[in-house]
Design a protein around this motif. Structure first.
Motif, PDB file in Angstrom:
ATOM      1  N   GLU A  49       0.995  -1.293  -0.127  1.00  0.00           N
ATOM      2  CA  GLU A  49      -0.014   0.046   0.318  1.00  0.00           C
ATOM      3  C   GLU A  49       0.747   1.401   0.093  1.00  0.00           C
ATOM      4  O   GLU A  49       0.547   2.171  -0.712  1.00  0.00           O
ATOM      5  CB  GLU A  49      -0.984  -0.122   1.290  1.00  0.00           C
ATOM      6  CG  GLU A  49      -1.884   1.250   0.982  1.00  0.00           C
ATOM      7  CD  GLU A  49      -2.708   0.995   2.520  1.00  0.00           C
ATOM      8  OE1 GLU A  49      -3.334   2.237   3.018  1.00  0.00           O
ATOM      9  OE2 GLU A  49      -3.145  -0.146   2.794  1.00  0.00           O
ATOM     10  N   HIS A  50       1.856   1.208   0.817  1.00  0.00           N
ATOM     11  CA  HIS A  50       2.729   2.382   0.770  1.00  0.00           C
ATOM     12  C   HIS A  50       3.873   2.526   0.088  1.00  0.00           C
ATOM     13  O   HIS A  50       4.654   3.639  -0.077  1.00  0.00           O
ATOM     14  CB  HIS A  50       3.089   2.802   2.477  1.00  0.00           C
ATOM     15  CG  HIS A  50       1.811   2.982   3.398  1.00  0.00           C
ATOM     16  ND1 HIS A  50       1.003   1.935   3.825  1.00  0.00           N
ATOM     17  CD2 HIS A  50       1.195   3.905   3.690  1.00  0.00           C
ATOM     18  CE1 HIS A  50       0.044   2.444   4.529  1.00  0.00           C
ATOM     19  NE2 HIS A  50       0.104   3.797   4.425  1.00  0.00           N
ATOM     20  N   TYR A  51       4.584   1.510  -0.368  1.00  0.00           N
ATOM     21  CA  TYR A  51       5.733   1.378  -1.197  1.00  0.00           C
ATOM     22  C   TYR A  51       5.598   0.541  -2.268  1.00  0.00           C
ATOM     23  O   TYR A  51       6.339  -0.476  -2.801  1.00  0.00           O
ATOM     24  CB  TYR A  51       6.924   0.943  -0.228  1.00  0.00           C
ATOM     25  CG  TYR A  51       7.225   1.764   1.071  1.00  0.00           C
ATOM     26  CD1 TYR A  51       7.529   2.899   0.794  1.00  0.00           C
ATOM     27  CD2 TYR A  51       6.842   1.025   2.111  1.00  0.00           C
ATOM     28  CE1 TYR A  51       7.987   3.519   2.044  1.00  0.00           C
ATOM     29  CE2 TYR A  51       6.962   1.678   3.467  1.00  0.00           C
ATOM     30  CZ  TYR A  51       7.751   2.970   3.242  1.00  0.00           C
ATOM     31  OH  TYR A  51       7.958   3.744   4.480  1.00  0.00           O
ATOM     32  N   PRO A  52       4.304   0.937  -3.269  1.00  0.00           N
ATOM     33  CA  PRO A  52       4.112   0.091  -4.431  1.00  0.00           C
ATOM     34  C   PRO A  52       5.332  -0.066  -5.361  1.00  0.00           C
ATOM     35  O   PRO A  52       6.040   1.168  -5.425  1.00  0.00           O
ATOM     36  CB  PRO A  52       2.929   0.536  -4.904  1.00  0.00           C
ATOM     37  CG  PRO A  52       3.089   1.967  -4.488  1.00  0.00           C
ATOM     38  CD  PRO A  52       3.835   2.181  -3.370  1.00  0.00           C
ATOM     39  N   VAL A  53       5.754  -1.162  -5.991  1.00  0.00           N
ATOM     40  CA  VAL A  53       6.774  -1.218  -6.706  1.00  0.00           C
ATOM     41  C   VAL A  53       6.011  -1.459  -8.392  1.00  0.00           C
ATOM     42  O   VAL A  53       5.362  -2.572  -8.526  1.00  0.00           O
ATOM     43  CB  VAL A  53       7.574  -2.284  -6.710  1.00  0.00           C
ATOM     44  CG1 VAL A  53       8.694  -2.649  -7.743  1.00  0.00           C
ATOM     45  CG2 VAL A  53       8.283  -2.497  -5.249  1.00  0.00           C
TER      46      VAL A  53
END
Length: 115
Positions: A49-53
């Protein structure tokens, strides 16, 4: 009691707890191994959710997979060239599972071209 990770501080605390459990070398089927598994799931959800790749583009995916296979672009070109010479067109499946892609392969068609 384990709870969903909602803040950056909770995320950092969970990472530290995972690190501690891994360094400790928890035994399978123990309460600590269950805690490690649940924390891993919670961390993954928070990170998604907070660090999508972003998914790689086709060329990036091919270059990454070539690097993993220790194969050069020239070697791939030779393989594809011989496939094209054998037929009017060919379909290629390039495995991407190791890149974390939801699709396990990159499929593409190479049409026959007359020179």
């Amino acid at each position: 009691m384990l709870k969903p990770i909602k803040t950056e501080q909770q995320y950092e605390d969970a990472l530290m707890r995972v690190y501690t459990l891994v360094q400790k070398g928890v035994t399978p089927e123990s309460k600590e191994s269950d805690e490690l598994e649940i924390l891993s799931i919670l961390l993954k959800e928070y990170e998604n959710e907070h660090y999508p790749v972003p998914a790689p583009g086709p060329l990036e995916a091919i270059r990454f997979r070539l690097d993993q296979m220790d194969m050069s672009e020239r070697e791939l070109s030779g393989i594809l060239g011989s496939m094209i010479a054998d037929s009017r067109s060919c379909y290629c499946d390039f495995p991407l599972a190791s890149m974390g892609s939801t699709d396990s392969t990159l499929s593409f068609r190479i049409p026959y071209m007359r020179s």
